[in-house]
Design a protein around this motif. Structure first.
Motif, PDB file in Angstrom:
ATOM      1  N   ILE A 155     -40.303  17.054   1.621  1.00  0.00           N
ATOM      2  CA  ILE A 155     -39.656  18.280   1.165  1.00  0.00           C
ATOM      3  C   ILE A 155     -38.280  17.973   0.583  1.00  0.00           C
ATOM      4  N   ASP A 156     -37.536  17.102   1.257  1.00  0.00           N
ATOM      5  CA  ASP A 156     -36.202  16.744   0.764  1.00  0.00           C
ATOM      6  C   ASP A 156     -36.288  16.017  -0.579  1.00  0.00           C
ATOM      7  N   GLU A 157     -37.313  15.204  -0.757  1.00  0.00           N
ATOM      8  CA  GLU A 157     -37.520  14.552  -2.051  1.00  0.00           C
ATOM      9  C   GLU A 157     -37.805  15.584  -3.136  1.00  0.00           C
ATOM     10  N   GLU A 158     -38.614  16.591  -2.780  1.00  0.00           N
ATOM     11  CA  GLU A 158     -38.924  17.645  -3.749  1.00  0.00           C
ATOM     12  C   GLU A 158     -37.663  18.422  -4.120  1.00  0.00           C
ATOM     13  N   ARG A 159     -36.846  18.736  -3.133  1.00  0.00           N
ATOM     14  CA  ARG A 159     -35.600  19.455  -3.414  1.00  0.00           C
ATOM     15  C   ARG A 159     -34.661  18.613  -4.267  1.00  0.00           C
ATOM     16  N   ALA A 160     -34.628  17.311  -4.014  1.00  0.00           N
ATOM     17  CA  ALA A 160     -33.786  16.423  -4.826  1.00  0.00           C
ATOM     18  C   ALA A 160     -34.276  16.408  -6.271  1.00  0.00           C
ATOM     19  N   SER A 161     -35.601  16.406  -6.437  1.00  0.00           N
ATOM     20  CA  SER A 161     -36.177  16.433  -7.786  1.00  0.00           C
ATOM     21  C   SER A 161     -35.833  17.744  -8.483  1.00  0.00           C
ATOM     22  N   ILE A 162     -35.930  18.859  -7.747  1.00  0.00           N
ATOM     23  CA  ILE A 162     -35.576  20.163  -8.318  1.00  0.00           C
ATOM     24  C   ILE A 162     -34.102  20.179  -8.713  1.00  0.00           C
ATOM     25  N   ALA A 163     -33.251  19.635  -7.856  1.00  0.00           N
ATOM     26  CA  ALA A 163     -31.813  19.599  -8.142  1.00  0.00           C
ATOM     27  C   ALA A 163     -31.522  18.776  -9.390  1.00  0.00           C
ATOM     28  N   ALA A 164     -32.229  17.653  -9.537  1.00  0.00           N
ATOM     29  CA  ALA A 164     -32.026  16.802 -10.716  1.00  0.00           C
ATOM     30  C   ALA A 164     -32.478  17.521 -11.991  1.00  0.00           C
ATOM     31  N   ASP A 165     -33.650  18.166 -11.915  1.00  0.00           N
ATOM     32  CA  ASP A 165     -34.151  18.912 -13.073  1.00  0.00           C
ATOM     33  C   ASP A 165     -33.215  20.064 -13.412  1.00  0.00           C
ATOM     34  N   THR A 166     -32.696  20.722 -12.373  1.00  0.00           N
ATOM     35  CA  THR A 166     -31.776  21.839 -12.598  1.00  0.00           C
ATOM     36  C   THR A 166     -30.498  21.362 -13.273  1.00  0.00           C
ATOM     37  N   ALA A 167     -29.944  20.254 -12.788  1.00  0.00           N
ATOM     38  CA  ALA A 167     -28.710  19.718 -13.374  1.00  0.00           C
ATOM     39  C   ALA A 167     -28.919  19.348 -14.843  1.00  0.00           C
ATOM     40  N   LYS A 168     -30.082  18.771 -15.155  1.00  0.00           N
ATOM     41  CA  LYS A 168     -30.379  18.379 -16.536  1.00  0.00           C
ATOM     42  C   LYS A 168     -30.459  19.608 -17.438  1.00  0.00           C
ATOM     43  N   LEU A 169     -31.185  20.635 -16.974  1.00  0.00           N
ATOM     44  CA  LEU A 169     -31.332  21.855 -17.773  1.00  0.00           C
ATOM     45  C   LEU A 169     -30.001  22.597 -17.909  1.00  0.00           C
ATOM     46  N   GLU A 170     -29.207  22.591 -16.838  1.00  0.00           N
ATOM     47  CA  GLU A 170     -27.903  23.263 -16.909  1.00  0.00           C
ATOM     48  C   GLU A 170     -26.996  22.571 -17.922  1.00  0.00           C
ATOM     49  N   ALA A 171     -27.066  21.249 -17.970  1.00  0.00           N
ATOM     50  CA  ALA A 171     -26.267  20.514 -18.954  1.00  0.00           C
ATOM     51  C   ALA A 171     -26.717  20.864 -20.369  1.00  0.00           C
ATOM     52  N   GLU A 172     -28.036  20.927 -20.565  1.00  0.00           N
ATOM     53  CA  GLU A 172     -28.566  21.304 -21.888  1.00  0.00           C
ATOM     54  C   GLU A 172     -28.172  22.730 -22.243  1.00  0.00           C
ATOM     55  N   ARG A 173     -28.278  23.627 -21.260  1.00  0.00           N
ATOM     56  CA  ARG A 173     -27.903  25.033 -21.493  1.00  0.00           C
ATOM     57  C   ARG A 173     -26.424  25.155 -21.843  1.00  0.00           C
ATOM     58  N   ASP A 174     -25.579  24.449 -21.083  1.00  0.00           N
ATOM     59  CA  ASP A 174     -24.141  24.545 -21.319  1.00  0.00           C
ATOM     60  C   ASP A 174     -23.777  24.004 -22.690  1.00  0.00           C
ATOM     61  N   ALA A 175     -24.467  22.935 -23.108  1.00  0.00           N
ATOM     62  CA  ALA A 175     -24.196  22.376 -24.431  1.00  0.00           C
ATOM     63  C   ALA A 175     -24.614  23.364 -25.521  1.00  0.00           C
ATOM     64  N   ALA A 176     -25.779  23.991 -25.323  1.00  0.00           N
ATOM     65  CA  ALA A 176     -26.264  24.960 -26.312  1.00  0.00           C
ATOM     66  C   ALA A 176     -25.375  26.200 -26.344  1.00  0.00           C
ATOM     67  N   ALA A 177     -24.877  26.578 -25.160  1.00  0.00           N
ATOM     68  CA  ALA A 177     -24.072  27.799 -25.065  1.00  0.00           C
ATOM     69  C   ALA A 177     -22.651  27.605 -25.576  1.00  0.00           C
TER      70      ALA A 177
END
Length: 245
Positions: free
Chosen positions: A133-155
């Motif tokens: 479960i902790d590995e899954e949450r870490a994966s979600i956190a990594a994906d979230t950070a990547k998308l947030e960076a892309e969103r912030d750059a686009a915004a």
């Protein structure tokens, strides 16, 4: 209400900026990363719930193991004590009683050790589930950070344009008389973001109604400094050389 034609026409500039700000807000709120980020947030919420259950199961197993270990220690101590007493007694009655009790204690110890082994296996399994479960949450956190960076750059570009439009709006609004600005804001709130509309070729650009008959005649009779409202959509109707009246 009265306002000079120039003051009324400033409302068209103000409306243009407000429309642009609405468009930018919509684009900022509908960036392509928004939907997957919402999905990731929902997944993380679900996984957090699963983790809480897993932690509860793990803690229960640890508590049970600690209890069993304590029971094992107590039984082992009693076996050692009875074994020592057996070595030092000469009473046949005591020997028989101690031997019987030792048989029972050893059976109890064997049962406890079997239970202990089962709980240890359950504990190991629970730790593995929690690690997964902790590995899954870490994966979600990594994906979230990547998308947030892309969103912030686009915004960033939209945000910069929004800030410029907001600064321009302050300047334009500052040149509009307070009572006219108040009426504009009131109509904009009621009119889905549109408070003033250009009367162009006898047509209100706010609702696309073409003035005819008495409505057109009423506009023609109005003085240039009369503030008019569209008879259809109730927005401020701004006249210019393109109004065709």
């Amino acid at each position: 209400m009265k306002a000079t034609p120039a003051e009324q026409q400033e409302l068209l500039r103000l409306q243009s900026l407000d429309t642009r700000l609405q468009q930018l807000a919509h684009r900022l709120g509908s960036l392509p990363q928004a939907a997957p980020l919402a999905e990731l947030a929902a997944r993380d919420t679900s996984v957090r719930g699963t983790r809480a259950e897993a932690v509860g199961g793990l803690e229960d197993a640890r508590t049970e193991l600690a209890r069993l270990e304590s029971d094992v220690a107590i039984v082992e101590a009693r076996i050692a004590r009875d074994g020592d007493r057996l070595q030092h007694t000469s009473s046949m009655k005591d020997v028989a009683g101690l031997e019987s009790e030792l048989v029972s204690l050893k059976k109890r110890l064997s049962d406890l050790e079997d239970q202990e082994l089962a709980v240890m296996e359950r504990l190991e399994s629970a730790e593995g589930v929690l690690a997964g479960i902790d590995e899954e949450r870490a994966s979600i956190a990594a994906d979230t950070a990547k998308l947030e960076a892309e969103r912030d750059a686009a915004a960033a570009g939209f945000a910069s344009e929004r800030d410029a439009a907001e600064r321009d709006r302050v300047v334009v609004a500052g040149g509009v008389p307070a009572d006219l600005l108040g009426l504009y804001e009131q109509r904009r709130t009621r009119g889905a973001g549109v408070g003033a509309a250009h009367l162009q070729h006898r047509t209100c650009q706010g609702c696309n109604m073409t003035l005819t008959g008495s409505g057109l005649e009423s506009v023609r009779r109005a003085t240039p400094d009369d503030v008019l409202l569209c008879p259809e959509c109730d927005r401020i109707l701004v006249r210019t050389d393109e109004s065709g009246i």
